[in-house]
Design a protein around this motif. Structure first.
Motif, PDB file in Angstrom:
ATOM      1  N   GLY A 113      -3.777  -1.742  -5.229  1.00 36.82           N
ATOM      2  CA  GLY A 113      -3.083  -2.823  -5.899  1.00 36.82           C
ATOM      3  C   GLY A 113      -3.058  -4.076  -5.047  1.00 36.82           C
ATOM      4  N   MET A 114      -2.119  -4.971  -5.364  1.00 38.31           N
ATOM      5  CA  MET A 114      -2.096  -6.288  -4.731  1.00 38.31           C
ATOM      6  C   MET A 114      -0.705  -6.887  -4.849  1.00 38.31           C
ATOM      7  SD  MET A 114      -4.379  -8.220  -3.205  1.00 38.31           S
ATOM      8  CE  MET A 114      -4.439  -9.895  -2.539  1.00 38.31           C
ATOM      9  N   VAL A 115      -0.409  -7.831  -3.976  1.00 35.71           N
ATOM     10  CA  VAL A 115       0.793  -8.653  -4.080  1.00 35.71           C
ATOM     11  C   VAL A 115       0.363 -10.045  -4.502  1.00 35.71           C
ATOM     12  CG1 VAL A 115       2.823  -9.570  -2.937  1.00 35.71           C
ATOM     13  CG2 VAL A 115       1.911  -7.357  -2.239  1.00 35.71           C
ATOM     14  N   ASP A 116       0.972 -10.564  -5.567  1.00 42.47           N
ATOM     15  CA  ASP A 116       0.644 -11.911  -6.015  1.00 42.47           C
ATOM     16  C   ASP A 116       1.342 -12.941  -5.129  1.00 42.47           C
ATOM     17  OD1 ASP A 116      -0.434 -13.873  -7.973  1.00 42.47           O
ATOM     18  OD2 ASP A 116       1.696 -14.221  -8.347  1.00 42.47           O
ATOM     19  N   LYS A 117       0.579 -13.896  -4.639  1.00 35.01           N
ATOM     20  CA  LYS A 117       1.099 -14.877  -3.685  1.00 35.01           C
ATOM     21  C   LYS A 117       2.212 -15.713  -4.293  1.00 35.01           C
ATOM     22  CE  LYS A 117      -0.348 -18.773  -0.778  1.00 35.01           C
ATOM     23  NZ  LYS A 117      -1.510 -19.560  -0.288  1.00 35.01           N
ATOM     24  N   ASN A 118       2.049 -16.156  -5.544  1.00 40.51           N
ATOM     25  CA  ASN A 118       3.013 -17.079  -6.139  1.00 40.51           C
ATOM     26  C   ASN A 118       4.279 -16.391  -6.622  1.00 40.51           C
ATOM     27  OD1 ASN A 118       1.307 -19.346  -5.781  1.00 40.51           O
ATOM     28  ND2 ASN A 118       0.183 -18.830  -7.642  1.00 40.51           N
ATOM     29  N   SER A 119       4.114 -15.301  -7.357  1.00 40.26           N
ATOM     30  CA  SER A 119       5.281 -14.655  -7.961  1.00 40.26           C
ATOM     31  C   SER A 119       5.932 -13.620  -7.055  1.00 40.26           C
ATOM     32  CB  SER A 119       4.871 -13.974  -9.271  1.00 40.26           C
ATOM     33  OG  SER A 119       3.983 -12.902  -9.010  1.00 40.26           O
ATOM     34  N   GLN A 120       5.213 -13.161  -6.015  1.00 42.53           N
ATOM     35  CA  GLN A 120       5.674 -12.080  -5.128  1.00 42.53           C
ATOM     36  C   GLN A 120       5.812 -10.744  -5.862  1.00 42.53           C
ATOM     37  OE1 GLN A 120       9.045 -13.061  -2.619  1.00 42.53           O
ATOM     38  NE2 GLN A 120       8.312 -15.143  -2.272  1.00 42.53           N
ATOM     39  N   ARG A 121       5.165 -10.619  -7.015  1.00 41.63           N
ATOM     40  CA  ARG A 121       5.115  -9.343  -7.707  1.00 41.63           C
ATOM     41  C   ARG A 121       4.045  -8.473  -7.049  1.00 41.63           C
ATOM     42  NH1 ARG A 121       4.419 -10.868 -13.983  1.00 41.63           N
ATOM     43  NH2 ARG A 121       4.155  -8.611 -14.219  1.00 41.63           N
ATOM     44  N   SER A 122       4.383  -7.244  -6.729  1.00 40.46           N
ATOM     45  CA  SER A 122       3.399  -6.282  -6.226  1.00 40.46           C
ATOM     46  C   SER A 122       3.171  -5.247  -7.316  1.00 40.46           C
ATOM     47  CB  SER A 122       3.889  -5.622  -4.936  1.00 40.46           C
ATOM     48  OG  SER A 122       5.127  -4.965  -5.135  1.00 40.46           O
ATOM     49  N   ALA A 123       1.895  -4.933  -7.577  1.00 42.28           N
ATOM     50  CA  ALA A 123       1.552  -3.999  -8.645  1.00 42.28           C
ATOM     51  C   ALA A 123       0.437  -3.088  -8.175  1.00 42.28           C
ATOM     52  CB  ALA A 123       1.130  -4.755  -9.901  1.00 42.28           C
ATOM     53  N   TRP A 124       0.474  -1.828  -8.619  1.00 40.30           N
ATOM     54  CA  TRP A 124      -0.548  -0.870  -8.192  1.00 40.30           C
ATOM     55  C   TRP A 124      -0.682   0.231  -9.236  1.00 40.30           C
ATOM     56  CZ3 TRP A 124       4.229  -1.494  -5.836  1.00 40.30           C
ATOM     57  CH2 TRP A 124       5.138  -0.440  -5.977  1.00 40.30           C
ATOM     58  N   ASN A 125      -1.802   0.953  -9.145  1.00 40.50           N
ATOM     59  CA  ASN A 125      -2.021   2.146  -9.956  1.00 40.50           C
ATOM     60  C   ASN A 125      -2.890   3.110  -9.170  1.00 40.50           C
ATOM     61  OD1 ASN A 125      -4.533   0.944 -10.105  1.00 40.50           O
ATOM     62  ND2 ASN A 125      -4.400   0.432 -12.271  1.00 40.50           N
ATOM     63  N   VAL A 126      -3.169   4.263  -9.768  1.00 41.76           N
ATOM     64  CA  VAL A 126      -4.074   5.210  -9.140  1.00 41.76           C
ATOM     65  C   VAL A 126      -5.492   4.682  -9.274  1.00 41.76           C
ATOM     66  CG1 VAL A 126      -5.111   7.510  -9.365  1.00 41.76           C
ATOM     67  CG2 VAL A 126      -2.633   7.250  -9.367  1.00 41.76           C
ATOM     68  N   GLU A 127      -6.246   4.779  -8.207  1.00 42.63           N
ATOM     69  CA  GLU A 127      -7.606   4.264  -8.186  1.00 42.63           C
ATOM     70  C   GLU A 127      -8.418   4.825  -9.347  1.00 42.63           C
ATOM     71  OE1 GLU A 127     -10.811   3.836  -4.675  1.00 42.63           O
ATOM     72  OE2 GLU A 127     -10.372   5.888  -5.329  1.00 42.63           O
ATOM     73  N   GLY A 128      -9.130   3.920 -10.050  1.00 45.58           N
ATOM     74  CA  GLY A 128      -9.978   4.317 -11.159  1.00 45.58           C
ATOM     75  C   GLY A 128      -9.273   4.361 -12.495  1.00 45.58           C
ATOM     76  N   LYS A 129      -7.971   4.057 -12.539  1.00 43.81           N
ATOM     77  CA  LYS A 129      -7.207   4.092 -13.781  1.00 43.81           C
ATOM     78  C   LYS A 129      -6.680   2.702 -14.112  1.00 43.81           C
ATOM     79  CE  LYS A 129      -7.784   8.503 -14.040  1.00 43.81           C
ATOM     80  NZ  LYS A 129      -8.638   9.095 -15.080  1.00 43.81           N
TER      81      LYS A 129
END
Length: 296
Positions: free
Chosen positions: A236-252
């Protein structure tokens, strides 16, 4: 983006809890996972610089329907409930210690993390990720961020539709650059147990997240299911502007879990899970203490 063999998310969580309501919810979490598209869309919805959330149709048919991210009437009670559940989970883990699942994972050597329970305060994260953050963006789901009438609110302002908000989380995950794990430096964010939010007691958890963040804001780690002894890669990633971090299982592509990056510096971190059927639930990440007493 860190990469390893692709796992089966549905298989991982379907056996997450042996039985009862918690078991069906865990199975539901994985059942909704679908394959990631072969190619990413040329354009994705813009990532809002302010947070939000919304109520989705059909949520009443799901286990944990009460975990929808709607506005909380009594915030003090919710905080007390979270603390009670945190304490209970830590007692449960003391009685049944976690196996060292992270060191069995293929990316363990590349991450070069020797103390997975270690975690950073807000100042440590801002010093590690060079995004120029000074103040954290607050994501208190059910309080300043909540669902109402199909819209996502931040405070009293509508910031997105529920569909747009979930698409933004998907775009955050997809924005992670393709970087070999051994070509990046990683900071551990800790080990968390997963449980539905809003419950002061419950069964011993069987789903655990070990998270790490790179200097580029990439999120990686592992999702472990102790019920069937499986471990999968998180990306996943952290968005620089909103500071939202989001992730999932790889390949999904779904489910996607998200929370504010500042939440991951605290003992309890309310988070959202966006499912493939366009529903969203509110879960809780409970930070686990270092069993070896190595936490500084």
């Amino acid at each position: 983006m860190p990469s390893s063999g692709r796992g089966n998310l549905a298989g991982s969580i379907a056996g997450g809890v042996a039985g009862g309501v918690a078991g069906s919810a865990a199975a539901d979490f994985l059942r909704d996972s679908g394959p990631r598209p072969e190619t990413r869309p040329a354009e994705r919805p813009g990532i809002a610089e302010r947070p939000g959330i919304a109520e989705r149709p059909g949520a009443g048919d799901r286990p944990f329907a009460s975990s929808r991210p709607e506005r909380i009437e009594n915030r003090g009670d919710r905080q007390e409930i979270r603390q009670d559940r945190r304490d209970q989970i830590r007692d449960q883990i003391d009685d049944t210690p976690l196996r060292d699942f992270w060191s069995d994972h293929p990316l363990w050597g590349a991450w070069a993390i020797t103390r997975p329970y270690r975690w950073a305060a807000w100042g440590g994260v801002t010093g590690w990720v060079d995004y120029g953050w000074t103040e954290p963006v607050s994501y208190n789901y059910g309080e300043n961020v909540y669902y109402e009438d199909g819209s996502v609110y931040y405070g009293d302002e509508v910031v997105a539709t529920e569909e747009e908000y979930a698409q933004q989380a998907e775009a955050i995950v997809a924005s992670a650059p393709e970087v070999a794990p051994d070509q990046a430096e990683w900071m551990p964010l800790g080990v968390f147990a997963l449980t539905p939010d809003g419950q002061e007691s419950g069964p011993e958890p069987t789903l655990f997240l070990q998270l790490a963040i790179s200097k580029q804001g990439i999120i990686s780690g592992t999702l472990n299911n102790t019920a069937n002894d499986t471990t999968q890669t998180i990306e996943g990633m952290v968005d620089k502007n909103s500071q939202r971090s989001a992730w999932n299982v790889e390949g999904k592509s779904r489910p996607i879990m998200e929370t504010g990056i500042v939440n991951l510096t605290k003992d309890t971190a309310p988070a959202l899970v966006h499912f493939a059927d366009e529903t969203t639930q509110q879960w809780l990440l409970v930070r686990l203490e270092d069993p070896e007493g190595q936490q500084e």
